[in-house]
Design a protein around this motif. Structure first.
Motif, short mmCIF file in Angstrom:
data_model
loop_
_atom_site.label_atom_id
_atom_site.label_comp_id
_atom_site.label_asym_id
_atom_site.label_seq_id
_atom_site.Cartn_x
_atom_site.Cartn_y
_atom_site.Cartn_z
N MET A 1 -16.15 -18.54 -2.88
CA MET A 1 -15.06 -18.31 -3.80
C MET A 1 -13.77 -17.96 -3.07
N ILE A 2 -13.87 -17.34 -1.93
CA ILE A 2 -12.67 -16.95 -1.20
C ILE A 2 -11.92 -18.18 -0.68
N TYR A 3 -12.65 -19.27 -0.49
CA TYR A 3 -12.00 -20.49 -0.01
C TYR A 3 -11.19 -21.18 -1.10
N TRP A 4 -11.40 -20.80 -2.35
CA TRP A 4 -10.57 -21.33 -3.43
C TRP A 4 -9.14 -20.83 -3.30
N TRP A 5 -8.97 -19.63 -2.79
CA TRP A 5 -7.62 -19.05 -2.64
C TRP A 5 -7.03 -19.33 -1.26
N PHE A 6 -7.87 -19.25 -0.23
CA PHE A 6 -7.41 -19.45 1.15
C PHE A 6 -8.13 -20.65 1.74
N ASP A 7 -7.67 -21.84 1.43
CA ASP A 7 -8.37 -23.06 1.80
C ASP A 7 -8.45 -23.29 3.31
N PRO A 8 -7.40 -23.13 4.10
CA PRO A 8 -7.52 -23.45 5.53
C PRO A 8 -8.11 -22.32 6.38
N MET A 9 -8.68 -21.28 5.77
CA MET A 9 -9.20 -20.14 6.53
C MET A 9 -10.47 -20.51 7.31
N ASN A 10 -10.55 -20.00 8.51
CA ASN A 10 -11.72 -20.20 9.34
C ASN A 10 -12.91 -19.42 8.75
N PHE B 1 -13.73 -16.05 10.35
CA PHE B 1 -12.84 -14.95 10.02
C PHE B 1 -13.37 -14.18 8.82
N ALA B 2 -13.85 -14.88 7.81
CA ALA B 2 -14.39 -14.22 6.62
C ALA B 2 -15.66 -13.46 6.95
N CYS C 1 -14.84 -9.42 5.72
CA CYS C 1 -15.86 -8.68 4.97
C CYS C 1 -16.27 -7.37 5.64
N PRO C 2 -16.41 -7.28 6.97
CA PRO C 2 -16.68 -5.96 7.55
C PRO C 2 -15.54 -4.96 7.33
N VAL C 3 -14.30 -5.42 7.32
CA VAL C 3 -13.18 -4.52 7.05
C VAL C 3 -13.23 -4.05 5.60
N ILE C 4 -13.57 -4.93 4.69
CA ILE C 4 -13.71 -4.54 3.29
C ILE C 4 -14.85 -3.54 3.13
N ALA C 5 -15.95 -3.74 3.85
CA ALA C 5 -17.08 -2.80 3.79
C ALA C 5 -16.67 -1.44 4.35
N MET C 6 -15.86 -1.42 5.41
CA MET C 6 -15.38 -0.14 5.94
C MET C 6 -14.49 0.57 4.93
N VAL C 7 -13.61 -0.17 4.28
CA VAL C 7 -12.73 0.42 3.27
C VAL C 7 -13.56 0.98 2.11
N LEU C 8 -14.61 0.27 1.72
CA LEU C 8 -15.48 0.77 0.66
C LEU C 8 -16.20 2.04 1.09
N GLY C 9 -16.59 2.14 2.36
CA GLY C 9 -17.20 3.36 2.87
C GLY C 9 -16.25 4.53 2.84
N VAL C 10 -15.00 4.29 3.20
CA VAL C 10 -13.98 5.34 3.16
C VAL C 10 -13.71 5.76 1.71
N LEU D 1 -18.58 -13.83 -1.63
CA LEU D 1 -17.19 -14.29 -1.59
C LEU D 1 -17.05 -15.61 -0.83
N TYR D 2 -17.88 -15.80 0.20
CA TYR D 2 -17.75 -17.04 0.96
C TYR D 2 -18.98 -17.93 0.84
N ILE D 3 -20.03 -17.49 0.18
CA ILE D 3 -21.22 -18.33 0.02
C ILE D 3 -21.23 -19.02 -1.34
N ALA D 4 -20.75 -18.37 -2.36
CA ALA D 4 -20.90 -18.89 -3.73
C ALA D 4 -19.77 -19.82 -4.14
N SER D 5 -19.50 -20.83 -3.34
CA SER D 5 -18.47 -21.79 -3.74
C SER D 5 -19.02 -22.77 -4.78
N ASP D 6 -20.30 -23.09 -4.70
CA ASP D 6 -20.97 -23.86 -5.75
C ASP D 6 -22.46 -23.52 -5.69
N LEU D 7 -23.22 -24.02 -6.66
CA LEU D 7 -24.62 -23.61 -6.79
C LEU D 7 -25.49 -24.11 -5.64
#
Length: 93
Positions: free
Chosen positions: A1-10, A13-14, A19-28, A51-57
């Motif tokens: 799903m994240i690739y729907w918003w940021f198409d050229p992203m490596n 990087f995700a 995702c580890p940065v988001i997990a750290m923020v959630l821990g804080v 976020l990066y696996i569920a682009s389609d079924l």
């Protein structure tokens, strides 16, 4: 799903940065926010690979094992950050 918003992203990087940065923020947030518990943050961290696996079924079905592995890793990161904050502040809460 994240690739729907940021198409050229490596994809690495995700997986290795975003995702580890988001997990750290959630821990804080689970440490400092009163209504946001650790188990809730760990569940959200476990769902982060979607976020990066569920682009389609078919992609989701093919990467189901990666979801569990990366989800467990992100939950562990969230838990470690929470425990480090508790150790630094001296278990005041």
């Amino acid at each position: 799903m994240i690739y729907w918003w940021f198409d050229p992203m490596n994809p690495l990087f995700a997986v290795l940065v975003l995702c580890p940065v988001i997990a750290m923020v959630l821990g804080v947030c689970s440490y400092f926010a009163k209504g946001f518990r650790l188990w809730g943050a760990m569940i959200i961290s476990f769902m982060l690979p979607l976020l990066y696996i569920a682009s389609d079924l078919s992609t989701w079905r093919g990467n189901l094992d990666a979801w569990f592995i990366y989800g467990a890793g992100y939950s562990l990161i969230c838990w470690i950050v929470h425990r480090l904050l508790r150790a630094i502040t001296g278990y005041k809460r």
